[in-house]
Design a protein around this motif. Structure first.
Motif, PDB file in Angstrom:
ATOM      1  N   LEU A 168      -3.190   7.783  -2.881  1.00  0.00           N
ATOM      2  CA  LEU A 168      -4.548   7.317  -3.214  1.00  0.00           C
ATOM      3  C   LEU A 168      -5.100   6.441  -2.090  1.00  0.00           C
ATOM      4  N   PHE A 169      -4.182   5.799  -1.355  1.00  0.00           N
ATOM      5  CA  PHE A 169      -4.594   4.915  -0.255  1.00  0.00           C
ATOM      6  C   PHE A 169      -4.356   5.588   1.099  1.00  0.00           C
ATOM      7  N   VAL A 170      -4.229   6.879   1.136  1.00  0.00           N
ATOM      8  CA  VAL A 170      -3.969   7.705   2.325  1.00  0.00           C
ATOM      9  C   VAL A 170      -2.479   7.705   2.660  1.00  0.00           C
ATOM     10  N   ASN A 171      -1.959   6.562   3.130  1.00  0.00           N
ATOM     11  CA  ASN A 171      -0.515   6.508   3.418  1.00  0.00           C
ATOM     12  C   ASN A 171      -0.026   5.061   3.284  1.00  0.00           C
ATOM     13  N   TYR A 172       1.239   4.850   3.606  1.00  0.00           N
ATOM     14  CA  TYR A 172       1.861   3.539   3.415  1.00  0.00           C
ATOM     15  C   TYR A 172       1.124   2.451   4.193  1.00  0.00           C
ATOM     16  N   LYS A 173       0.776   2.781   5.459  1.00  0.00           N
ATOM     17  CA  LYS A 173       0.126   1.782   6.322  1.00  0.00           C
ATOM     18  C   LYS A 173      -1.204   1.320   5.723  1.00  0.00           C
ATOM     19  N   TRP A 174      -2.012   2.294   5.257  1.00  0.00           N
ATOM     20  CA  TRP A 174      -3.324   1.941   4.704  1.00  0.00           C
ATOM     21  C   TRP A 174      -3.190   1.268   3.340  1.00  0.00           C
ATOM     22  N   ALA A 175      -2.147   1.618   2.587  1.00  0.00           N
ATOM     23  CA  ALA A 175      -1.920   0.944   1.296  1.00  0.00           C
ATOM     24  C   ALA A 175      -1.590  -0.529   1.559  1.00  0.00           C
ATOM     25  N   ARG A 176      -0.796  -0.776   2.613  1.00  0.00           N
ATOM     26  CA  ARG A 176      -0.448  -2.153   2.973  1.00  0.00           C
ATOM     27  C   ARG A 176      -1.709  -2.918   3.350  1.00  0.00           C
ATOM     28  N   PHE A 177      -2.554  -2.266   4.148  1.00  0.00           N
ATOM     29  CA  PHE A 177      -3.782  -2.934   4.577  1.00  0.00           C
ATOM     30  C   PHE A 177      -4.698  -3.191   3.374  1.00  0.00           C
ATOM     31  N   ALA A 178      -4.824  -2.199   2.463  1.00  0.00           N
ATOM     32  CA  ALA A 178      -5.683  -2.369   1.279  1.00  0.00           C
ATOM     33  C   ALA A 178      -5.173  -3.546   0.440  1.00  0.00           C
ATOM     34  N   HIS A 179      -3.841  -3.635   0.295  1.00  0.00           N
ATOM     35  CA  HIS A 179      -3.219  -4.717  -0.479  1.00  0.00           C
ATOM     36  C   HIS A 179      -3.613  -6.070   0.122  1.00  0.00           C
ATOM     37  N   PHE A 180      -3.512  -6.158   1.433  1.00  0.00           N
ATOM     38  CA  PHE A 180      -3.803  -7.425   2.122  1.00  0.00           C
ATOM     39  C   PHE A 180      -5.299  -7.741   2.074  1.00  0.00           C
ATOM     40  N   ALA A 181      -6.133  -6.735   2.388  1.00  0.00           N
ATOM     41  CA  ALA A 181      -7.580  -6.978   2.464  1.00  0.00           C
ATOM     42  C   ALA A 181      -8.129  -7.364   1.087  1.00  0.00           C
ATOM     43  N   ALA A 182      -7.658  -6.688   0.020  1.00  0.00           N
ATOM     44  CA  ALA A 182      -8.145  -7.012  -1.323  1.00  0.00           C
ATOM     45  C   ALA A 182      -7.731  -8.433  -1.696  1.00  0.00           C
TER      46      ALA A 182
END
Ligand code: HEM
Ligand code: HEM
Length: 245
Positions: A168-182
């Motif tokens: 849903l967040f594209v991949n692990y790297k972008w999920a990590r970034f989404a987690h941090f940015a949110a």
């Protein structure tokens, strides 16, 4: 004259303060985890969205003593955060109180009027419901950010087992970034929220502790802007004369 009304149910008060503790622990421990590898790019890669790639967060903002300790705190507190969030949202849903925080038609206009009032373009405080239109948009955004944080957290916690969430967040790297940015946006909203509580409506603190609120001291009644009219003339003496509830 004191006009006491019951403003916040005990479930809202309890979940609010548990949430504050949970988010402080989650954000502090999360930032300590981040400091173990303070960059979203893998070695040799570039990550344009973080201008501070490679720079750690000041240690005093972090929590959990060491990477392993911070992970323990993070994964222990997440259960409390999720259970508490479900209780809060479930309560709002079942009691119809979601109407106090979900924006409706006309709120964009009301938010503009609030901004005009704060900028001294408009003289009188717009009349709203329990929360004004600006508060509503912040309070509405908070649970949505919470859901994004929980989903992206699950995506990086179990990227194989819960791989369907990770994509849903594209991949692990972008999920990590989404987690941090949110998390960063949530903390910013929370800081503005706390500032506004003390600067505009410190009397609402009582309503988040005991549940009771004195309408005679509401921002509407005091025509209160940040740090203006924290105490309306006459309110104090009128209170003293009023019979104790
Ligand atoms: C169900 C809720 C949550 C889950 C499952 C979760 C899970 C995770 C996981 C698995 C990591 C990476 C840990 C590691 O690599 O060892 C992490 C990092 C992090 N978490 Fe959470 N988390 C949750 C909620 C939160 C909340 C509420 C916040 C803050 C408001 C938060 C902030 C952070 C931060 C800042 C990081 C470091 C980011 C990074 O370096 O990738 N998390 N979380
Ligand atoms: C992580 C930090 C925080 C979050 C996410 C948060 C979120 C919220 C939300 C969503 C509401 C609306 C509740 C409802 O009507 O259902 C609220 C109300 C309130 N919060 Fe917070 N809050 C945070 C921290 C704080 C802190 C630190 C304080 C005070 C020191 C505070 C004081 C209040 C007060 C007094 C109200 C009631 C406002 C009113 O009734 O008009 N909050 N908060």
């Amino acid at each position: 004259m004191a006009e006491l009304v019951k403003r916040n149910h005990w479930i809202v008060r309890l979940t609010h303060w548990v949430n504050v503790i949970a988010i402080v622990v989650m954000a502090g421990s999360g930032m300590r985890i981040f400091n173990a590898h303070p960059s979203f790019a893998r070695p040799g890669e570039h990550f344009a969205l973080n201008p501070w790639e490679g720079h750690a967060i000041p240690a005093w903002l972090t929590f959990g003593s060491w990477l392993g300790g911070a992970r323990h705190w993070h994964f222990a507190m997440m259960w409390i955060l999720v259970a508490n969030g479900v209780l809060y949202i479930g309560f709002l849903w079942l009691h119809g109180e979601w109407r106090d925080i979900v924006p409706r038609r006309g709120d964009a206009h009301s938010a503009l009027e609030m901004i005009k009032f704060y900028l001294f373009v408009r003289r009188d405080h717009p009349i709203g419901g329990k929360h004004n239109a600006l508060q509503k948009s912040a309070y509405f955004a908070m649970p949505i950010l919470g859901v994004i944080i929980v989903l992206s957290g699950l995506a990086i916690w179990k990227p194989v087992t819960l791989g369907f969430i990770t994509v849903l967040f594209v991949n692990y790297k972008w999920a990590r970034f989404a987690h941090f940015a949110a998390m960063a946006v949530l903390l910013l909203l929370a800081l503005v929220h706390v500032f506004m509580v003390f600067a505009v409506d410190p009397y609402s603190l009582r309503s988040m502790i005991t549940g009771w609120y004195n309408r005679a001291r509401s921002p509407e009644a005091r025509n209160a802007r940040p740090f203006y009219h924290l105490l309306a003339p006459g309110v104090e003496s009128a209170d003293a004369e009023a019979p104790r509830p």
